[in-house]
Design an enzyme around this catalytic site. Structure first.
Site, PDB file in Angstrom:
ATOM      1  N   GLY A 162     -25.441 -13.623 -16.983  1.00  0.00           N
ATOM      2  CA  GLY A 162     -25.370 -12.467 -15.869  1.00  0.00           C
ATOM      3  C   GLY A 162     -23.952 -11.810 -15.842  1.00  0.00           C
ATOM      4  O   GLY A 162     -23.327 -11.908 -16.960  1.00  0.00           O
ATOM      5  N   ASN A 163     -23.787 -10.953 -14.876  1.00  0.00           N
ATOM      6  CA  ASN A 163     -22.427 -10.255 -14.933  1.00  0.00           C
ATOM      7  C   ASN A 163     -21.947 -10.332 -13.322  1.00  0.00           C
ATOM      8  O   ASN A 163     -22.777 -10.623 -12.476  1.00  0.00           O
ATOM      9  CB  ASN A 163     -22.550  -9.010 -15.568  1.00  0.00           C
ATOM     10  CG  ASN A 163     -23.847  -8.060 -14.753  1.00  0.00           C
ATOM     11  OD1 ASN A 163     -23.439  -7.788 -13.643  1.00  0.00           O
ATOM     12  ND2 ASN A 163     -24.870  -7.702 -15.576  1.00  0.00           N
TER      13      ASN A 163
END
Ligand code: CTP
Length: 407
Positions: free
Chosen positions: A213-214
């Site tokens: 993810g980020n």
């Protein structure tokens, strides 16, 4: 404004169960320094009585045009208003407003008001989806009224669906923004437009419990959605893994992965005037998804994670516009050579505008503020100084409106 300089707001309340939520909206408006006249319809009084409206607003309350006739309230209330907000707006009230009927004080007020008007509809899903209501809403929006999309959730009785009155706090925020724009003399310049915004960050699953993810919070995309609602647009917000309250008036589509985001954005973009890709979309996803949790193996190094490319949604939107004149906007976060990299990315992706900002450990992600430059394919360069994400959002919409108006 009243004589003390308070903005004058007319709160129209029509006859739906959500009328009780308008008390909270009224309280927020009065406590934040607005002079509020409540104009309920006769059927609204079946849900919340005159005494409540009058006590909370500090003004007398009437539903018809035959009370205090010497004060000509059917004309004066609308003429003097800085904002009219109708919450809840029933299907019947929307219909009467769209057709210019004037059979009670609220509809008279709507006809005489020249200030911004906000409708917050609430009704059963079937009524909201009926072609008659769809056309009435489209008519009101075309004329410049802000009609916020109802929320999805529990309705009266046992049903759930679209048609709930949005949270009064969120309606209040819409009113605040619309009033500020009205005070500045700015029109709802996205009225009649459909805009699509992606927000948040995609998650690419490795196994049932892990993902790549980020750090995108979605705040910039949500600010774009809220400001577009206040400028009169119909808004579809494609939200990837965000934990923020739904902005009142936007249709929120929740997604997880880049592939889901692509599908939702392309679907919504089919009839959109503008698409703004504020989401941080993962460029890669794991090549294999493990059906069971990946376990560590004693004495063995972990397997490397093979990745494959995700489709580039922004490039795809830009190269195959769903309709002529559609404006496509991208975002780019850069750590070095911000402007040069931004220009190259704008050309590579083929979008009309690219919002470039500098990122670092302590910059942008999760913050309430942003600082950026909006680059245009026409060579324009609009710097936006450090400030609230809504200020950047408004600059983006200014540029979008400029491009749409060239059509
Ligand atoms: N974007 C997209 N689809 C992807 C990746 C990104 O639509 N698969 C969009 C984002 O929503 C954003 C813009 O493209 O509007 C960001 O460009 P991107 O190529 O992701 O930037 P970087 O990842 O920073 O690119 P690079 O690593 O090449 O600098």
């Amino acid at each position: 404004m009243d004589i003390t300089g308070k903005p004058r707001v007319v709160l129209g309340v029509s006859g739906g169960i959500a009328a009780y939520k308008a008390c909270e909206l009224l309280r927020r408006l009065t406590e934040s320094g607005h002079d509020v006249r409540v104009v309920p319809t006769a059927s609204a009084l079946n849900f919340v009585g005159e005494a409540t409206w009058s006590a909370l607003s500090g003004h007398p309350v009437a539903t018809g045009v035959w009370e205090s006739v010497h004060e000509v309230p059917h004309v004066r209330i609308g003429q003097e208003a800085d904002l009219v907000v109708v919450a809840p707006a029933t299907a019947d009230t929307l219909a009467r407003a769209a057709h210019g009927l004037a059979d009670d004080l609220l509809t008279n007020t709507l006809l005489t008001a020249r200030c911004p008007v906000v409708f917050a509809p609430a009704m059963h899903t079937e009524m909201w989806e009926h072609p008659a209501t769809r056309e009435n809403v489209a008519t009101l929006r075309r004329r410049g009224a802000v009609v916020v999309e109802p929320a999805v959730g529990r309705l009266t009785g046992k049903d759930t669906g679209k048609g709930r009155l949005p949270d009064p706090v969120e309606i209040f925020e819409v009113c605040r923004r619309v009033l500020a724009r009205g005070a500045a003399g700015t029109e709802p310049d996205l009225a009649g437009r459909h805009v699509v915004i992606s927000a948040g960050g995609t998650r690419e699953p490795l196994d049932p419990v892990r993902f790549l993810g980020n750090r995108s919070s979605g705040r910039q995309g949500y600010a774009l959605a809220r400001t577009a609602v206040a400028r009169g647009a119909r808004v579809t917000l494609v939200a990837a893994n965000t934990a923020l309250p739904d902005p009142a008036g936007a249709d929120v589509v929740r997604v997880g992965t880049a592939l889901q985001l692509r599908e939702a954005v392309l679907k919504a973009a089919a009839d959109a005037d503008a698409v703004v890709m504020a989401a941080a979309v993962a460029d890669f996803r794991p090549a294999h998804y493990a059906q069971g949790k990946i376990k560590k193996q004693e004495g063995r190094d972990p397997e490397p994670v093979a990745l494959v490319r995700n489709p580039d949604v922004l490039a795809e939107l830009s190269s195959a516009r769903a309709r002529p004149g559609q404006v496509v906007v991208g975002f780019a976060a850069e750590t070095d050579d911000v402007l040069a990299n931004g220009r190259a990315k704008l050309a590579r992706k083929g979008c009309d505008l690219l919002v470039v900002n500098e990122v670092g450990e302590d910059k942008t992600f999760g913050s309430e503020e942003n600082e950026a430059v909006v680059l245009g394919a026409d060579g324009s360069e609009t710097p936006v100084p450090r400030g609230p994400k809504e200020a950047l959002a408004d600059t983006v919409w200014d540029r979008v409106v400029h491009l749409l108006d060239r059509e």
